[in-house]
Write a protein that holds these residues in place. Structure first.
Motif: not given
Length: 871
Positions: A127-128, A179-183, A205-214, A223-229
Motif C-alpha cells: 500500500v503506497k 515499524i522500520n524493521g523494529q518488532p 510512507s508505505a505498508i507492505q504485507i507479506q502473506r505467509g512466511l515473508g 505464521v499468517g504473514g509479516t506487515v512492514n510499516i
C-alpha cells in the motif's frame, strides 16, 4: 549522373537517420527501491519503444540523436526524460501515483526487509503513501489492508483503535508487525493494540504485507504473514503540509508537518503534530488523542547516514460490552450501556487509555561498494490500561447508577478516624470503585544486519536481534466513588487481606505516562515479568540471469521469569527462569520465464517459543508441564505476470500449525481461558490483478479461497475474574471445526478514474463469505464429540467510494480536497460472533443466526472530508 548521386545521398542519409544509435537505462521504484520489470519505454511522437527486463534495464534503438523518452508503469506516475545523444540515460525513478512523500529518504535499509517484486519468492502486496493519504481518513489502520487477498478486518467493539486484522485465517498475535524493521507485537502475548498506534497512518510512507512466511530475516513468528510499516524519516527536499479533516459523529482531525530538507552539511529534520477527537460511531464511544513525530538525520559523507526518530500517539477512548444479537436488535445496533451519570457529570465505565512512545537510532554504513552494515537501537515505554468497575454493583438496565452508587458509598459507617473504608460485601448492594487494569512496560532492543556482495551472483547477510522487556500488570483505583479508601478483598500474601489503598490515579494518557504506583496501592493482582530474547540470523541469496534463490535461517533463545507479589511471601515472588530455544529456516526460488512471466516456490519451518501468557499456569508461578514450542510449517508456490498495462499474481499455500497454546478473555468479560494441544491446517489460493488501460484509468481486484480448519482435539482450563480455576482438563472436540473470525472466501474489485485534470473518483467493493464464529471454552458446543462446529455467519459486501481534487495552486503550493464514503450502501452485517449457539427449530434468528449469540455488527455508512495544503 548528378541525380543518381543525389538519390544515393538521400538513401544514405535516410539510413543514417533510422540508425542513429542506442539508448540504455534502468527504471526503478522511486519510493521503495528495486527495479520495475515490464515498464514501457517509448520515444515521444513515434511508435518506437520497448519494455524493461526483470532487472529494470532497457535497450532501445533510436533513429534520432535527440528527443524525449516517455516511461510508464502501472500504478506509477509516468515520466518524461529528454535525451540529446545516444548512450545511457542512467537510472529513472518512477514515483507512485499522487505520491504523498516524494523524496523520502529511507534509512535502516538493511534492517527493513521489503520484498522486491519478481526477485523475492513470496506473496506480497504494498500500500503506497498515496493510498494511505487518500483512503486513510478516519478509518482504522488494519482497514488500509482490507482490499488484499486473504485479509479480513473487523472493528470489533467499535472503539477508536479496537480494530483487528487476520491474515490467512491467523490472528494478530500470529502475524508479525514491524515499524522500520523494529518488532512491535506484544512480547507477552504477541497481540497488537491499534489504539497505541493511531498515528501510524499519518507518518507511514508505505505498508507492505507479506502473506505467509515473508522475507524478514528476524526470528519472528510470521505464521499468517509479516506487515512492514515504513515511516517517513527525513525528506530530501524542504516542504510540508497542513491538513484539517471532519467526519461522521463529530470527528475532527488536524495535522501539520514540516521537513527541512537536507542541508549542505548533511543535516535534515522532519516533524509532525496532530490531534483527533470524535464521539464515536456507537453510543457513548468518544475518543481523543494526539500524534507526534520527530526525526533528525545526518549524513557526514556518502558512507554514513544516521537518523534518530521518536513518535507516539497518546489516546483515550471509551469501549462497550459484548451483547447478544437480540439485545442489539431490540435496543439498536449502536447500543452501549457502559456509562453513567456521577453527580451530574457523564462517566464511561469501560475504556482504554495508553501512551506508547517509541524511539530508535539507526546507522547505515557503506563499508565498501560490496559491504554494508545497518544497525537500529530502539526503545519503547508503555503506560496505560483499561477501565472498569471493581464489582459492577451499580449495573442498571441501560447504564450504571453511579450517582446512586456514590450515595450508597457515602452512607456507609466511617471508621474511628472518620474515614469511609469499604470492601465488597454480601448486602443487597455492594460498595464499588472504578479501577484500571494497568499494563506498563519498558522495552529495549537492537537489530543489526551486515550485507556482503560476494560476487555478481551471490549476496550474504548475517545479523542479530536482541530484546529486553520488563512488564508490570496490576490494578489500581481510578475513582473511589465517594469512599475515602478501599479495603481490597483479594488474598495478598505480602500485605494481608485487609490492607487499604487510598490513592486514585488519572486515566489521562499524558498523566499516566509519569505515574509510579507503589505496591501497597495495587489491588487485584500484581505480577510483573522479565523477558530476554536473543536471535541470530543469516541469509544467502543467488541471482543470475533469470533465476534467483535464497536460503535463510535463524536461531534464538528466550528466557521468561514471572514475579507475583500477591500470591507469594517476600523473597519467594520469583518464578524459576524458563529458557526456550527456537529456530526457523526458509528457502525459496524465483524464475523469470521472460520479462513478463515469473514463477516461484517457497517453504519454511518455525519452532516458536510459547508466549509468556501461555507459559505459567493458574495465574501463578507454576510452569506449564506441557510447555512445548509451537511448530509451523509452510509451503507456497506462485505465478506472476507483468506488463506496462496489466499485472497479475496467483499464489497457492498450505500452513500447518501444531502444539498451540491459547489464552484469552471469556465472552462475559469476567474471566479467562487457556486451551492447549491445538492444531490448525490452513490452505488456499489467492489471485490479484491490476489493469491500467489508459493513463487516467486503472482497475485492481483480487479473490482468495481458503480452507482453514482445526485438526484434532484440545483441552481447556477456565478461570474467573479473580484468576481462580473454574474448570481444568476438560476436552475440546475441535477436529474438523472451521477456524473462525476471518472470511475464508473474499473477492474485491476497485478502480480510479481521473475524468478532469486533477479531479478523480475511485471506488472499491469487497465481498466476504465463508465467515464463521470464533469459539471460547464457555461454548458448550465443543464439549461433546458429536458437535455441529462453528456457526456460519451471513455473507456481506461493502462498497467504499472517494472523490479527490488535486489543484496546483502555483509552483510552491498544492491543494488536495478529499471525500471518503465508506459502506456507501449502508449494508447491515455481522462482522464477528463471539459464541456458537446454533439455531434450532422455533428459535428466533437474524439472517439464519440464533439471536442468542453475542456478536459485533459492522458500521453503517460513514464519511470523512479533508483539505490538505502542501508546500
Amino acid at each position: 549522373m548528378k541525380r543518381i548521386y543525389l538519390a544515393f545521398a538521400a538513401v544514405l542519409m535516410s539510413a543514417m537517420a533510422f540508425s542513429q544509435g542506442t539508448l540504455t537505462g534502468t527504471v526503478t521504484d522511486g519510493e521503495l527501491g528495486g527495479p520495475l520489470p515490464g515498464a514501457t519505454v517509448m520515444v515521444k511522437g513515434t511508435s518506437t519503444g520497448t519494455s524493461t527486463d526483470f532487472d529494470g534495464n532497457f535497450t532501445l534503438e533510436v533513429s534520432q540523436s535527440s528527443g524525449t523518452l516517455l516511461i510508464s508503469y502501472i500504478g506509477f506516475v509516468s515520466k518524461s526524460v529528454p535525451f540529446t545523444t545516444t548512450g545511457s540515460v542512467g537510472t529513472i525513478a518512477l514515483q507512485p501515483d499522487a505520491e504523498e512523500l516524494e523524496g523520502v529518504v529511507i534509512v535502516g535499509t538493511g534492517i527493513i526487509d521489503l520484498a522486491k517484486d519478481r526477485q523475492t519468492p513470496i506473496a506480497v502486496s504494498t500500500v503506497k503513501a498515496s493510498e494511505i493519504a487518500l483512503k486513510g481518513g478516519n478509518q482504522e489502520f488494519p482497514e488500509l489492508l482490507k482490499s488484499t487477498p486473504s485479509v479480513y478486518t473487523s472493528k470489533s467493539g467499535g472503539g477508536f483503535g479496537d480494530a483487528r486484522i487476520q491474515v490467512r485465517g491467523f490472528d494478530q498475535s500470529n502475524t508479525a508487525f514491524l515499524i522500520n524493521g523494529q518488532p512491535i507485537n506484544g512480547m507477552e502475548d504477541g497481540n497488537m493494540y491499534w489504539s497505541n498506534w493511531q498515528g501510524v497512518t499519518d507518518v507511514a510512507s508505505a505498508i507492505q504485507i507479506q502473506r505467509g512466511l515473508g522475507s524478514s530475516k528476524l526470528a519472528i513468528s510470521s505464521v499468517g504473514g509479516t506487515v512492514n510499516i515504513v515511516t517517513k524519516t527525513i525528506d530530501s527536499q524542504e516542504g510540508g503540509f497542513v491538513q484539517a479533516m471532519v467526519g461522521n459523529n463529530n470527528y475532527l482531525k488536524t495535522t501539520a508537518s514540516y521537513s527541512s530538507g537536507i542541508s549542505e552539511k548533511g543535516w535534515a529534520f522532519t516533524t509532525l503534530l496532530g490531534h483527533w477527537q470524535g464521539d464515536g460511531y456507537n453510543d457513548y464511544m468518544s475518543g481523543t488523542g494526539q500524534t507526534y513525530f520527530f526525526s533528525v538525520g545526518y549524513s557526514p559523507n556518502e558512507n554514513h547516514t544516521f537518523n534518530f526518530l521518536i513518535t507516539g500517539a497518546p489516546q483515550n477512548h471509551n469501549q462497550r460490552n459484548r451483547y447478544t444479537i437480540a439485545t442489539l436488535l431490540e435496543k439498536g445496533l449502536t447500543y452501549n450501556d457502559q456509562w453513567g451519570i456521577l453527580n451530574g457529570k457523564f462517566m464511561n465505565v469501560s475504556g482504554n487509555y495508553y501512551h506508547k512512545p517509541i524511539a530508535n537510532l539507526s546507522w547505515d554504513w557503506n563499508i565498501s561498494n560490496k559491504s554494508q552494515l545497518s544497525t537500529v537501537i530502539y526503545a519503547s515505554y508503555g503506560r496505560g490500561g483499561s477501565v472498569g468497575l471493581r464489582t459492577f454493583a451499580s449495573q442498571g438496565e441501560d447504564n450504571f447508577d453511579l450517582t446512586g452508587q456514590y450515595n450508597y458509598n457515602r452512607s456507609l459507617a466511617p471508621n474511628e478516624d472518620g474515614l469511609i473504608i469499604a470492601r465488597r460485601n454480601d448486602n443487597s448492594r455492594s460498595a464499588d470503585i472504578l479501577r484500571s487494569s494497568v499494563n506498563e512496560h519498558r522495552w529495549f532492543g537492537v537489530v543489526s544486519n551486515f550485507n556482503h556482495k560476494i560476487n555478481d551472483q551471490l549476496n550474504f547477510n548475517v545479523g542479530f536481534d536482541g530484546r529486553s522487556y520488563h512488564g508490570e500488570h496490576y490494578r489500581r483505583v481510578v475513582d473511589f466513588l465517594g469512599l475515602d479508601g478501599w479495603d481490597d478483598d483479594t488474598n495478598n500474601v505480602q500485605l494481608g487481606s485487609d490492607y487499604v489503598v487510598t490513592e486514585a490515579y488519572s486515566v489521562n494518557s499524558w498523566k499516566a505516562t509519569f505515574h509510579d504506583t507503589p505496591r501497597n496501592q495495587r489491588i487485584g493482582y500484581d505480577n510483573p515479568e522479565n523477558i530476554r530474547y536473543l536471535g541470530v540470523f543469516g541469509q544467502l541469496e543467488y541471482a543470475k540471469d533469470k533465476l534467483s534463490a535464497f536460503v535463510q535461517g535463524a536461531v534464538s533463545t528466550q528466557s521468561n521469569q514471572r514475579f507475583d507479589y500477591f500470591n507469594y511471601a517476600v523473597g519467594d515472588e520469583k518464578s524459576e527462569k524458563v529458557t526456550n530455544e527456537g529456530f526457523n529456516i526458509k528457502a525459496g526460488a524465483n524464475y523469470n520465464l521472460n520479462e513478463y512471466h515469473n514463477v516461484f516456490v517457497n517453504a519454511g519451518h518455525y519452532s516458536r517459543q510459547p508466549y509468556q501468557d501461555n507459559m505459567f499456569l493458574n495465574f501463578r508461578n507454576d510452569v506449564n508441564p506441557l510447555l512445548t514450542n509451537e511448530k509451523i510449517t509452510g509451503f507456497e508456490a506462485g505465478y506472476g505476470f507483468r506488463s506496462s498495462i496489466f499485472s497479475a499474481n496467483v499464489n497457492l499455500y498450505q500452513t500447518t500449525w501444531d502444539d498451540r497454546v491459547v489464552s484469552g478473555s471469556l465472552s462475559t468479560g469476567e474471566g479467562f481461558y487457556q486451551f492447549q494441544g491445538v492444531k490448525q491446517l490452513h490452505k488456499g489460493v489467492e489471485v490479484d490483478f491490476a489493469l491500467r488501460p489508459m493513463q487516467n484509468l486503472r482497475f485492481n481486484g483480487y479473490t482468495s479461497i481458503g480452507k482453514w480448519e482445526y485438526d484434532g482435539n484440545a483441552t481447556q482450563t477456565v478461570y474467573d475474574d479473580n484468576q481462580n480455576v473454574i474448570a481444568e482438563g476438560d476436552p475440546l472436540y475441535l477436529d474438523g471445526v472451521k477456524v473462525g473470525d476471518g472470511a475464508q472466501f473474499t473477492i474485491g474489485v476497485g478502480g480510479r478514474y481521473e475524468f478532469l485534470k486533477g479531479l478523480s473518483v475511485d471506488a472499491d467493493y469487497n465481498h466476504y463469505d465463508e465467515l464463521y464464529a470464533g469459539f471460547l471454552p464457555t461454548d458448550d458446543e465443543f464439549t461433546v464429540p458429536d458437535n455441529r462446529g462453528s456457526v456460519k455467519l451471513p455473507s456481506y459486501g461493502l462498497l467504499d467510494a472517494g472523490l479527490t481534487y488535486d489543484w496546483n495552486v502555483n509552483q510552491n503550493y498544492k491543494l488536495v480536497l478529499r471525500l471518503n464514503v465508506n459502506n456507501v450502501l449502508d449494508e447491515e452485517y455481522i462482522s464477528e460472533s463471539l459464541t456458537n449457539i446454533h439455531a434450532e427449530a422455533g428459535d428466533v434468528t437474524y439472517k439464519g443466526v440464533n439471536v442468542a449469540n453475542q456478536a459485533y455488527f459492522g458500521f453503517g455508512r460513514t464519511w470523512n472530508m479533508s483539505i490538505r495544503l502542501k508546500f
